[in-house]
Scaffold this motif. Sequence first.
Motif, PDB file in Angstrom:
ATOM      1  N   ALA A 265       2.712   1.637  -3.379  1.00 15.71           N
ATOM      2  CA  ALA A 265       1.754   2.038  -4.410  1.00 15.71           C
ATOM      3  C   ALA A 265       1.443   3.531  -4.309  1.00 15.71           C
ATOM      4  CB  ALA A 265       0.470   1.207  -4.271  1.00 15.71           C
TER       5      ALA A 265
ATOM      6  N   ARG B 248       0.826  -1.209   0.000  1.00 12.31           N
ATOM      7  CA  ARG B 248       0.000   0.000   0.000  1.00 12.31           C
ATOM      8  C   ARG B 248       0.864   1.265   0.000  1.00 12.31           C
ATOM      9  NH1 ARG B 248      -5.234   0.198   1.458  1.00 12.31           N
ATOM     10  NH2 ARG B 248      -5.019  -1.768   2.631  1.00 12.31           N
TER      11      ARG B 248
ATOM     12  N   SER C 234      -1.758   1.462  -8.653  1.00 17.37           N
ATOM     13  CA  SER C 234      -2.678   0.685  -7.827  1.00 17.37           C
ATOM     14  C   SER C 234      -1.903  -0.276  -6.932  1.00 17.37           C
ATOM     15  CB  SER C 234      -3.644  -0.107  -8.714  1.00 17.37           C
ATOM     16  OG  SER C 234      -2.966  -1.175  -9.358  1.00 17.37           O
ATOM     17  N   ARG C 235      -2.512  -0.598  -5.790  1.00 21.34           N
ATOM     18  CA  ARG C 235      -1.877  -1.548  -4.876  1.00 21.34           C
ATOM     19  C   ARG C 235      -1.691  -2.897  -5.529  1.00 21.34           C
ATOM     20  NH1 ARG C 235      -4.357  -3.594   0.951  1.00 21.34           N
ATOM     21  NH2 ARG C 235      -2.514  -4.801   1.612  1.00 21.34           N
ATOM     22  N   ASN C 236      -2.646  -3.302  -6.384  1.00 24.06           N
ATOM     23  CA  ASN C 236      -2.569  -4.601  -7.053  1.00 24.06           C
ATOM     24  C   ASN C 236      -1.338  -4.682  -7.962  1.00 24.06           C
ATOM     25  OD1 ASN C 236      -3.852  -7.225  -7.756  1.00 24.06           O
ATOM     26  ND2 ASN C 236      -3.884  -6.278  -9.803  1.00 24.06           N
ATOM     27  N   THR C 237      -0.955  -3.542  -8.585  1.00 22.78           N
ATOM     28  CA  THR C 237       0.229  -3.527  -9.455  1.00 22.78           C
ATOM     29  C   THR C 237       1.480  -3.890  -8.659  1.00 22.78           C
ATOM     30  OG1 THR C 237      -0.757  -1.875 -10.911  1.00 22.78           O
ATOM     31  CG2 THR C 237       1.650  -2.077 -10.953  1.00 22.78           C
TER      32      THR C 237
END
Length: 480
Positions: free
Chosen positions: A43, A40, A49-52
């Motif tokens: 990012a 987090r 994004s955190r998912n990246t």
Amino acid sequence: MPFHISLDGHTDLAARIYRQLRDGILDGRLRSGERLPPTRELARELDVSRNTVAVAYERLTSEGFLSSHVGRGTFVSADSVTRADRSAPAGAGVRPSAHWRSLPPPLGADRSAPAFDFRVGVPDPALFPLQTWRRLVSQALRPSLLPPSGYADPAGLEALRVAIARHIGAARSVRAGGEDVLVTQGAQQALDLIGRVLIEPGTRVAVEDPGYPPAARLFTALGARVEKVPVDDEGLDVTALARGTRLVYTTPSHQFPLGTPMSLSRRTALLAWAERNDAVIVEDDYDSEYRFSDRPLEPLQSLDRDGRVLYVGSFSKTLLPLLRLGFLVAPASLRPALRQAKQLMDWHGDLVTQAALASFIDEGLLARHVRKATREYSARRDRILAFVRDEVRDVLEIVPSSAGLHLCAPLAPHATVTVDGVVAEAARTGVAVESLSTYGGTRGGLVIGYGLVGSDRIDEGLARLGEGISSAGMSSPALS
């Protein structure tokens, strides 16, 4: 620790983060066990994004570069493979000027740790009063020491300048007040400042031969026309100084490396020559605090009535070279320019170390340390004198000297060894000793320092040096 990640563009961001973190692990910028920021947080810093970030972390974890621990975070894996180093570009098309390409490696860069180190120029770190120094440094780390502007006087801490002036006035009869002193990072920086202020391209500078190579190299680097002047048993030969010489560098109290003091008649002749020729004398008083007999002659600076002598001193021999503390006493006419040069060079030195040294001097601790160290060095010196006199008198002689941290031992007239052979054979027995030819001149011999070999080990070291001399004699009948 912060780790820079560059994301130019907007495609395949997870792959870019992955590659840069992997490269950082492989080349050692990210070390084993180092904690990475939470997904987090990273990012947010990268504005992705955190998912990246999570995709990049998961890939590195699956390949063994990272390890994740619930509640603790993500870390560089202990068994990840790293390269030894990460070098800057070679710069094949970028070269220094011709002068800098011709110089030997810096002094100290190749100093190994032989079993018995008789090289010159370094005091015994075991004699340094470390506990006392730690106390003084701790006392110096106080808010009142911090200058309001964030920067300090280029000349150095006033308390230290006053303490130095008082110390050299009492110990060496130097005529100076605190305003005459400029604190430097060792004697070499003092010489650099002098050269920057006085030397222009082509300025004729005289140095002693044999002498101190770093001084000659420095003046040459600043554009001077450096000329070597022979030294005899009275010091620098004033009659050999060339017309048009504007600066003379000399070590009159303890000539380096021979060890002889400049006679009073030669001192007065040099001062008279400087006045007639509108020249400046740089007096390097590098280690004369250690005196074993005789009352020292007056420094050139104390005999100077025309303001032509710049007096350079250092605490590298009395304390430790790593402290980088020296000083320069200059006539009033040069002080403004020297202060400006110091500011342009590095603004000012370490105020904490300067404050500690000021207290060390004011509390009488420097004088006490010098007395204690002198007794120790005197004992070592006596052992070397006895060794030359009793064991190798057919090979070496001793140049009379009553101060400093080394002795000069020229080859005896009928010696049947080469100096290079002695140095090489001594090295095979674990003994490091220097050739006199390293410092110029025409006479062969050794320069034997006694700063790094304690009294409890010096006899074994000298015995090994004797073995090296014997081996050199058996392998070479030539006279050096």
